[in-house]
Write a protein that holds these residues in place. Sequence first.
Motif, PDB file in Angstrom:
ATOM      1  N   HIS A 135       0.907  -1.315   0.054  1.00 43.20           N
ATOM      2  CA  HIS A 135      -0.046  -0.124  -0.164  1.00 43.20           C
ATOM      3  C   HIS A 135       0.827   1.205   0.206  1.00 43.20           C
ATOM      4  O   HIS A 135       0.556   2.456   0.358  1.00 43.20           O
ATOM      5  CB  HIS A 135      -0.929   0.041   1.127  1.00 43.20           C
ATOM      6  N   THR A 136       2.089   1.060  -0.227  1.00 44.75           N
ATOM      7  CA  THR A 136       3.082   2.357  -0.584  1.00 44.75           C
ATOM      8  C   THR A 136       3.753   1.963  -1.813  1.00 44.75           C
ATOM      9  O   THR A 136       3.849   0.992  -2.444  1.00 44.75           O
ATOM     10  CB  THR A 136       4.179   2.475   0.450  1.00 44.75           C
ATOM     11  N   PRO A 137       4.079   3.142  -2.470  1.00 49.50           N
ATOM     12  CA  PRO A 137       4.843   3.008  -3.719  1.00 49.50           C
ATOM     13  C   PRO A 137       6.078   2.046  -3.718  1.00 49.50           C
ATOM     14  O   PRO A 137       6.149   1.353  -4.672  1.00 49.50           O
ATOM     15  CB  PRO A 137       5.353   4.351  -4.212  1.00 49.50           C
ATOM     16  N   ASP A 138       6.758   2.112  -2.682  1.00 52.61           N
ATOM     17  CA  ASP A 138       7.911   1.060  -2.740  1.00 52.61           C
ATOM     18  C   ASP A 138       7.515  -0.515  -2.480  1.00 52.61           C
ATOM     19  O   ASP A 138       8.122  -1.025  -3.123  1.00 52.61           O
ATOM     20  CB  ASP A 138       8.802   1.576  -1.553  1.00 52.61           C
ATOM     21  N   ALA A 139       6.505  -0.572  -1.873  1.00 55.32           N
ATOM     22  CA  ALA A 139       6.001  -1.934  -1.591  1.00 55.32           C
ATOM     23  C   ALA A 139       5.443  -2.603  -2.703  1.00 55.32           C
ATOM     24  O   ALA A 139       5.876  -3.773  -3.363  1.00 55.32           O
ATOM     25  CB  ALA A 139       4.900  -1.930  -0.434  1.00 55.32           C
ATOM     26  N   LEU A 140       4.630  -1.434  -3.323  1.00 53.26           N
ATOM     27  CA  LEU A 140       4.185  -2.068  -4.703  1.00 53.26           C
ATOM     28  C   LEU A 140       5.350  -2.289  -5.780  1.00 53.26           C
ATOM     29  O   LEU A 140       5.285  -3.336  -6.620  1.00 53.26           O
ATOM     30  CB  LEU A 140       3.211  -0.838  -5.440  1.00 53.26           C
ATOM     31  N   LYS A 141       6.117  -1.573  -5.629  1.00 59.61           N
ATOM     32  CA  LYS A 141       7.316  -1.583  -6.820  1.00 59.61           C
ATOM     33  C   LYS A 141       8.172  -3.048  -6.414  1.00 59.61           C
ATOM     34  O   LYS A 141       8.638  -3.741  -7.340  1.00 59.61           O
ATOM     35  CB  LYS A 141       8.458  -0.599  -6.574  1.00 59.61           C
ATOM     36  N   ASN A 142       8.378  -3.146  -5.126  1.00 64.74           N
ATOM     37  CA  ASN A 142       8.927  -4.743  -4.951  1.00 64.74           C
ATOM     38  C   ASN A 142       8.216  -5.813  -5.148  1.00 64.74           C
ATOM     39  O   ASN A 142       8.662  -6.763  -5.797  1.00 64.74           O
ATOM     40  CB  ASN A 142       9.255  -4.789  -3.246  1.00 64.74           C
ATOM     41  N   VAL A 143       6.823  -5.857  -5.180  1.00 61.96           N
ATOM     42  CA  VAL A 143       6.030  -6.858  -5.266  1.00 61.96           C
ATOM     43  C   VAL A 143       5.951  -7.104  -6.884  1.00 61.96           C
ATOM     44  O   VAL A 143       6.086  -8.293  -7.372  1.00 61.96           O
ATOM     45  CB  VAL A 143       4.441  -6.777  -4.844  1.00 61.96           C
ATOM     46  N   LEU A 144       5.878  -5.933  -7.647  1.00 61.41           N
ATOM     47  CA  LEU A 144       5.939  -6.043  -9.073  1.00 61.41           C
ATOM     48  C   LEU A 144       7.332  -6.564  -9.626  1.00 61.41           C
ATOM     49  O   LEU A 144       7.674  -7.472 -10.609  1.00 61.41           O
ATOM     50  CB  LEU A 144       5.549  -4.842  -9.724  1.00 61.41           C
ATOM     51  N   ALA A 145       8.499  -6.106  -8.858  1.00 57.27           N
ATOM     52  CA  ALA A 145       9.587  -6.849  -9.199  1.00 57.27           C
ATOM     53  C   ALA A 145       9.835  -7.961  -8.988  1.00 57.27           C
ATOM     54  O   ALA A 145      10.396  -8.819  -9.995  1.00 57.27           O
ATOM     55  CB  ALA A 145      10.781  -5.885  -8.283  1.00 57.27           C
ATOM     56  N   ALA A 146       9.278  -8.695  -7.909  1.00 58.21           N
ATOM     57  CA  ALA A 146       9.183 -10.072  -7.719  1.00 58.21           C
ATOM     58  C   ALA A 146       8.520 -10.641  -8.742  1.00 58.21           C
ATOM     59  O   ALA A 146       8.924 -11.838  -9.137  1.00 58.21           O
ATOM     60  CB  ALA A 146       8.528 -10.562  -6.328  1.00 58.21           C
ATOM     61  N   ILE A 147       7.622 -10.299  -9.296  1.00 54.86           N
ATOM     62  CA  ILE A 147       6.691 -10.855 -10.420  1.00 54.86           C
ATOM     63  C   ILE A 147       7.462 -10.764 -11.678  1.00 54.86           C
ATOM     64  O   ILE A 147       7.322 -11.908 -12.300  1.00 54.86           O
ATOM     65  CB  ILE A 147       5.176 -10.070 -10.600  1.00 54.86           C
ATOM     66  N   THR A 148       8.172  -9.724 -11.815  1.00 52.23           N
ATOM     67  CA  THR A 148       9.295  -9.522 -13.125  1.00 52.23           C
ATOM     68  C   THR A 148      10.109 -10.563 -13.132  1.00 52.23           C
ATOM     69  O   THR A 148      10.567 -11.167 -13.997  1.00 52.23           O
ATOM     70  CB  THR A 148       9.697  -8.387 -13.044  1.00 52.23           C
ATOM     71  N   GLU A 149      10.801 -10.856 -11.854  1.00 56.66           N
ATOM     72  CA  GLU A 149      11.633 -11.947 -11.591  1.00 56.66           C
ATOM     73  C   GLU A 149      11.242 -13.319 -12.273  1.00 56.66           C
ATOM     74  O   GLU A 149      11.950 -14.262 -12.956  1.00 56.66           O
ATOM     75  CB  GLU A 149      12.315 -12.020 -10.385  1.00 56.66           C
ATOM     76  N   ILE A 150      10.006 -13.590 -11.915  1.00 53.60           N
ATOM     77  CA  ILE A 150       9.357 -14.888 -12.348  1.00 53.60           C
ATOM     78  C   ILE A 150       8.801 -15.041 -13.715  1.00 53.60           C
ATOM     79  O   ILE A 150       9.049 -16.149 -14.347  1.00 53.60           O
ATOM     80  CB  ILE A 150       8.423 -15.397 -11.395  1.00 53.60           C
ATOM     81  N   ARG A 151       8.158 -14.058 -14.493  1.00 52.74           N
ATOM     82  CA  ARG A 151       7.455 -14.297 -15.415  1.00 52.74           C
ATOM     83  C   ARG A 151       8.355 -14.386 -16.679  1.00 52.74           C
ATOM     84  O   ARG A 151       9.598 -14.047 -16.672  1.00 52.74           O
ATOM     85  CB  ARG A 151       6.561 -12.793 -15.831  1.00 52.74           C
TER      86      ARG A 151
END
Length: 485
Positions: free
Chosen positions: A346-362
């Motif tokens: 629910h913060t920009p940094d947290a959202l960035k981190n979660v999307l980065a984790a998804i990017t690592e996998i996709r």
Amino acid sequence: MKLEHLLENIEVAGKIGSVDREIKGIEFDSRKVEQDFAFVAQRGVHVDGHKFINKAIEMGASVVVCEEIPAEIPAEITFVEVADSNQVLGELASAFYDFPSKKMKVVGVTGTNGKTSIATLLHKLFLLQGYNVGLISTISYKINEHEETASHTTPNALKIQKLLAEMVSEGCGFCFMEVSSHAIHQKRIAGIEFAGGIFTNITHDHLDYHKTFAEYIKAKKSFFDELSGDAFAITNIDDKNGLVMLQNTKATKLTYSNRAMADYRCKVIESHFDGMLLNLDSQEIWTRFVGLFNASNLLAVYATAVELGQDKDEVLAVISNLHPVQGRFETIRSLDGKYAVVDYAHTPDALKNVLAAITEIRTRNEQVITVVGAGGDRDKIKRPEMAREALLASDKVILTSDNPRTENPVEILKDMEAGVEPKYKNKVVTIESRRDAIKTAAMLAQPGDIILIAGKGHENYQEINGVKHHFDDLEEIKNCFGIED
């Protein structure tokens, strides 16, 4: 307990009346005062408790602790004047409950993101190792497996001391608790003797309260400044403000990092949707967690456990069997192969981190569809940033309502839309209803696609105009996927 004993270690500016009184309880809410209670008049953010001194006396208070003694005082009431009643409330409560934090090892976790995961995982780790252990977190308060739903990230000072006392009575040797910046600033943790502190990271958040980022950092840092020389302070040096936290602490200084030389180090070797392989403190372990931010959280858990005297190999073995915390990168797969991730980001940094984790996998052969909103009555600066971060790492973005609280959700969404650059207009849509937004994401997704539903995580409600309505992101996406519990 006698008032004079409660005041033994408290700095008092003045007293009127006898301190040879038996105190049956302490309260800061005049409505909850009972006979022979001590009422502590706090100067709060919105309400000044001094205005309710007469009400507290009517309810049965025999002692009033305050920063300013009224001009007219009843003869039978004892008044105790102090410089900071917020600080004294915690100290009084600690004394009333016989200093519970001195009888166990209390470790506080502070930072913008990661507090809940680290505190909860530490609780689970020590529980699995056979210890009696307590937890005070955003999601719940726990004594071993007994659970009470949390009302605040860090409860008020009275509640904290009562919880700690209950933990001691149940034989707990450890307690892990989240320490929010609000709690630090409002002295809710006064009276707690911490055995250690953990700093995760700090990004722009809660500026509606702290007003400036510098004040936000100052609040976090003051927690470490107050640690004793017998405690330890563990900080994440991957955050640029990590070492700032240690500047004035008397505690033993320790560092952890995924990127640099540190006392405790970790590296992600492989990452998949069902977990990742880590090199943690020179040992390879498989975990059920995903993402660099989770590797950092697990490293903090490991470092803390070792500093609390646990065997390294045993800690690694338990970590390899831990599961992600509720609402933190929770994944679900539909029968036709669509993936969904529910996360509290629910913060920009947290959202960035979660999307980065998804990017690592996709694999890049699928699309990422992000559903995200922003809370009402909170820091407005982060709203356009949330939209911006979502667009940078997603193929489609659906802006929607989060917890609007007392604000108009349409106005919140307009603030988010301000972060949408013209070149991204064609991949974003705004849908006010969160339920409809999740349904739309599920309909747009093809087999193999990844839907991120961000912002609420473990929360099972949506707060609208001061009323909490049942709403659970995980339930909603399961319904869309046709999955029954």
